[in-house]
Design an enzyme around this catalytic site. Structure first.
Site, PDB file in Angstrom:
ATOM      1  N   LYS A 118      40.000  98.746  19.359  1.00 50.74           N
ATOM      2  CA  LYS A 118      39.770  97.785  20.442  1.00 50.74           C
ATOM      3  C   LYS A 118      40.428  98.228  21.750  1.00 50.74           C
ATOM      4  CE  LYS A 118      39.474  92.831  21.221  1.00 50.74           C
ATOM      5  NZ  LYS A 118      39.760  91.492  20.678  1.00 50.74           N
ATOM      6  N   MET A 143      12.311  95.926 -13.407  1.00 55.96           N
ATOM      7  CA  MET A 143      12.485  97.311 -13.836  1.00 55.96           C
ATOM      8  C   MET A 143      13.575  97.435 -14.901  1.00 55.96           C
ATOM      9  SD  MET A 143      11.280 100.233 -13.661  1.00 55.96           S
ATOM     10  CE  MET A 143      10.512 100.960 -12.219  1.00 55.96           C
ATOM     11  N   GLU A 189      25.529  92.303   8.102  1.00 56.50           N
ATOM     12  CA  GLU A 189      25.623  93.683   8.599  1.00 56.50           C
ATOM     13  C   GLU A 189      24.845  94.678   7.745  1.00 56.50           C
ATOM     14  OE1 GLU A 189      28.243  91.702   8.217  1.00 56.50           O
ATOM     15  OE2 GLU A 189      29.354  91.626  10.119  1.00 56.50           O
ATOM     16  N   PHE A 223      44.986  92.478  10.538  1.00 57.04           N
ATOM     17  CA  PHE A 223      43.873  91.588  10.250  1.00 57.04           C
ATOM     18  C   PHE A 223      42.540  92.305  10.487  1.00 57.04           C
ATOM     19  CE2 PHE A 223      40.830  88.306  11.824  1.00 57.04           C
ATOM     20  CZ  PHE A 223      40.638  87.669  10.613  1.00 57.04           C
ATOM     21  N   GLN A 224      41.690  92.249   9.511  1.00 61.11           N
ATOM     22  CA  GLN A 224      40.348  92.863   9.562  1.00 61.11           C
ATOM     23  C   GLN A 224      40.393  94.368   9.786  1.00 61.11           C
ATOM     24  OE1 GLN A 224      37.698  90.404  12.033  1.00 61.11           O
ATOM     25  NE2 GLN A 224      37.321  89.198  10.191  1.00 61.11           N
TER      26      GLN A 224
HETATM   27  C1  LIG Z   1      21.836  96.806  -5.103  1.00 65.92           C
HETATM   28  C2  LIG Z   1      21.255  97.127  -6.446  1.00 65.92           C
HETATM   29  N1  LIG Z   1      21.738  96.531  -7.552  1.00 65.92           N
HETATM   30  C3  LIG Z   1      21.212  96.808  -8.766  1.00 65.92           C
HETATM   31  C4  LIG Z   1      20.191  97.702  -8.894  1.00 65.92           C
HETATM   32  C5  LIG Z   1      19.609  98.029 -10.261  1.00 65.92           C
HETATM   33  N2  LIG Z   1      18.192  97.655 -10.316  1.00 65.92           N
HETATM   34  C6  LIG Z   1      17.180  98.538 -10.147  1.00 65.92           C
HETATM   35  S1  LIG Z   1      15.690  97.845 -10.220  1.00 65.92           S
HETATM   36  C7  LIG Z   1      16.333  96.338 -10.513  1.00 65.92           C
HETATM   37  C8  LIG Z   1      15.461  95.133 -10.721  1.00 65.92           C
HETATM   38  C9  LIG Z   1      14.694  94.769  -9.508  1.00 65.92           C
HETATM   39  O1  LIG Z   1      14.145  93.490  -9.709  1.00 65.92           O
HETATM   40  P1  LIG Z   1      13.130  92.870  -8.692  1.00 65.92           P
HETATM   41  O2  LIG Z   1      13.629  93.029  -7.315  1.00 65.92           O
HETATM   42  O3  LIG Z   1      12.800  91.488  -9.111  1.00 65.92           O
HETATM   43  O4  LIG Z   1      11.883  93.824  -8.777  1.00 65.92           O
HETATM   44  P2  LIG Z   1      10.889  94.182  -9.986  1.00 65.92           P
HETATM   45  O5  LIG Z   1      11.473  95.350 -10.705  1.00 65.92           O
HETATM   46  O6  LIG Z   1      10.777  92.972 -10.845  1.00 65.92           O
HETATM   47  O7  LIG Z   1       9.645  94.531  -9.276  1.00 65.92           O
HETATM   48  C10 LIG Z   1      17.730  96.389 -10.568  1.00 65.92           C
HETATM   49  C11 LIG Z   1      18.620  95.240 -10.842  1.00 65.92           C
HETATM   50  C12 LIG Z   1      19.725  98.330  -7.703  1.00 65.92           C
HETATM   51  N3  LIG Z   1      18.764  99.238  -7.714  1.00 65.92           N
HETATM   52  N4  LIG Z   1      20.253  98.009  -6.498  1.00 65.92           N
END
Ligand SMILES: Cc1ncc(C[n+]2csc(CCOP(=O)(O)OP(=O)(O)O)c2C)c(N)n1
Length: 554
Positions: free
Chosen positions: A160, A467, A48, A110-111
């Site tokens: 529902k 990042m 979803e 439920f749900q």
């Molecule tokens: C749902 C979610 N969880 C955690 C984060 C924190 N976060 C920001 S950038 C990142 C790393 C992203 O890694 P990747 O997708 O491999 O991309 P890269 O930065 O290596 O290009 C994380 C964990 C986020 N932005 N969104």
């Protein structure tokens, strides 16, 4: 006589909905039964969350309101991240959820989940419909709220028994009229006059534009004002594409990973014309040091944005397109002989990016840019991949760049690119992903195969949550705590679902790899192994002033 479920489907059709993204379950079965032979396309996603992001991508690419559908409880809760993502980026979305029967509400049935309670702070408005006779009007009002003023998500929760109730006679649906909700479109004439006077007097003006410019279709008006009065333009992440990146007045992106020219210009400007922006901390850095010498004109459809993060001299509540047109109509052509533009240009030239060695992610994005036309829609995941795409792809049109700016949702990009491709079947849709984010909604490869969605996925694969690793490198003494990812055979996974793919490990293979990716008729996954510890520069450290950039190029 019609059932509530039928009234919902009729309502969606009345609003011109052609495609909805969803996932069935017990509490929403009456609606699915109506969809069985309704002239509406329902796309069955694999999770979803992806339904919400796909509807969001559809909305961003097309400018129409996106629609997603889920069952009660876990289905509804799985929409939450997608709804919050749309809320933070002001994307028009209508989310419909099934709910347990009204007689069981509040019983921990439920749900059951209190989805209107859960989404209260992340929707523009939400409805728990208890009388089937109201469904038609609720749908009309929901689309009106989602798509007008500052756009955003609206949720309709349908128990529902309300879906199965028979309505007779069927009430007529009226024009949407909501007490207390009247967006202002025309800017106040006196404030427009004040803005005009400030523009005429300014020596170092700067336009600071954001997602609101894209949402209101004000790109042409921004360019007209900029060209008439020779004002350089800095764009937020969300505003990219509103002004062509290679226009002489375009300074590119402003903010944490913005260009030196944009960040220095805002520090030096004496007039800041902020349009459809919200002075987000990723843009302003330390807010007291943001545009410290400038008078500020802020144009926004949402009065709550004005003065929220930064004091404003001239507040103008209104639609960016109308307000900019009103301002421009009162101005004569202005030249800027005082050296402001040449100074800005010097910053641009001094900081032109230097070519990097090895398998450089910026180079991959530039090669993509060279292969694709201006109509191509680029979607990103979140992280370094997002910033490299934003920095190095040259966006020339609005709605060609879709990214989760406000919430920064990993897992957004892949389903959003599916939604964008449904909205624009004849255009190339390419996703720039990280290996981490792609794995957050990788199951949507199933949707891509089932519906023959030809999205192209380019993974900038560094085997890291890049990042976060970059922050650990710079601010946590290279202690890479839980940010290393084990290698994944993405090509094998793609093939297992029935999608073609190729892995690239050598700089010389990037060109042929991209050509195969974009030359293949269907979907494609290109796994590019980039330099593992490549960083995104320049960077304004969190809490620093916007001109205090580190790791400048070259
Ligand atoms: C749902 C979610 N969880 C955690 C984060 C924190 N976060 C920001 S950038 C990142 C790393 C992203 O890694 P990747 O997708 O491999 O991309 P890269 O930065 O290596 O290009 C994380 C964990 C986020 N932005 N969104």
């Amino acid at each position: 006589m019609k059932t509530g479920a039928r009234l919902l489907v009729d309502g969606l059709q009345r609003e011109g909905v052609e495609t909805i993204f969803g996932y069935p379950g017990g509490a929403v079965l009456p609606v699915y039964d109506e969809l069985y032979d309704a002239p509406l396309r329902h796309v069955l996603v694999r999770h979803e969350q992806a339904a919400a992001h796909a509807a969001d991508g559809y909305a961003r690419a097309s400018g129409k309101t996106g629609v997603c559908l889920a069952t009660s409880g876990p289905g509804a809760c799985n929409l939450v991240t997608g709804i919050a993502t749309a809320y933070m980026d002001s994307v028009p979305l209508v989310a419909v959820t099934g709910q347990v029967p009204t007689t069981m509400l509040g019983n921990d049935a439920f749900q059951e989940s209190d989805i209107t309670g859960i989404t209260f702070p992340i929707t523009k408005h939400n409805y728990l419909v208890k009388d089937a006779a109201e469904i038609g009007q609720v749908v009309r009002d929901a689309f009106y709220i989602a798509g007008t003023g500052r756009q955003g998500p609206v949720l309709i929760d349908l128990p529902k028994d309300v879906m199965t109730a028979q309505v007779d006679p069927v009430p007529e649906v009226q024009e949407a009229r909501l007490r207390g909700y009247q967006p202002t479109y025309e800017g106040h004439p006196r404030q427009v006059e004040r803005a005009v006077a400030l523009i005429q007097e300014a020596e170092r003006p700067l336009l600071y534009i954001g997602g609101g410019v894209v949402a209101s279709g004000a790109a042409a008006e921004v360019l007209a004002l900029a060209e008439l009065t020779a004002i350089p333009v800095a764009s937020t992440l969300m505003g990219l594409g509103a002004v062509p990146c290679d226009h002489p007045l375009s300074l590119g992106m402003i903010g944490m990973h913005g260009t030196e020219a944009a960040n220095f210009a805002v520090t030096e400007c004496d007039l800041l014309i902020a349009v459809g922006v919200r002075f987000d901390d990723r843009v302003t850095g330390r807010v007291e040091a943001f545009a410290p010498q400038a008078a500020v004109v802020h144009i926004d459809i949402d009065p709550a944005e004005i003065g929220k993060n930064k004091p404003v001299d001239v507040p103008i509540v209104g639609d960016a397109r109308l307000v900019l047109a009103a301002i421009t109509a009162k101005l004569a052509r202005q030249e800027r002989g005082n050296g402001w533009l040449s100074r800005v240009r010097r910053w641009q030239e001094e900081n032109a990016p230097a070519p990097a060695a090895g398998l450089d992610p910026a180079g991959v994005i530039r090669q993509m840019n060279a292969l694709l036309d201006d109509e191509a829609i680029i979607v990103s995941e979140v992280g370094q991949n997002q910033m490299w795409a934003a920095q190095h792809y040259c966006f020339r049109r609005p709605r060609t760049w879709l990214t989760s700016g406000g919430l920064g949702t990993m897992g957004y990009g892949f389903p959003a690119s599916i939604g964008a491709q449904f909205a624009c079947p004849d255009r190339t849709v390419a996703l720039v992903a990280g290996d981490g984010s792609f794995q957050m909604n990788i199951q949507e490869l199933g949707t891509v195969v089932e519906y023959k969605v030809p999205v192209k996925v380019v993974i900038l694969n560094n085997l890291y949550l890049g990042m976060v690793r970059q922050w650990q490198e710079l601010f946590y003494d290279r202690r890479y705590s839980y940010t290393e990812l084990s290698p994944v055979d993405f090509v094998g996974i793609a093939r297992a679902y029935g999608v073609e793919g190729r892995r690239v490990e050598d700089p010389d293979e990037v060109g042929p790899g991209l050509e195969e990716c974009f030359g293949t008729e269907g979907a494609f996954v290109l796994d590019v192994r980039i330099e593992r510890e490549a960083n995104v520069f320049p960077m304004v450290p969190a809490g620093a002033a916007i001109n205090e950039m580190i790791g400048r190029r070259g």
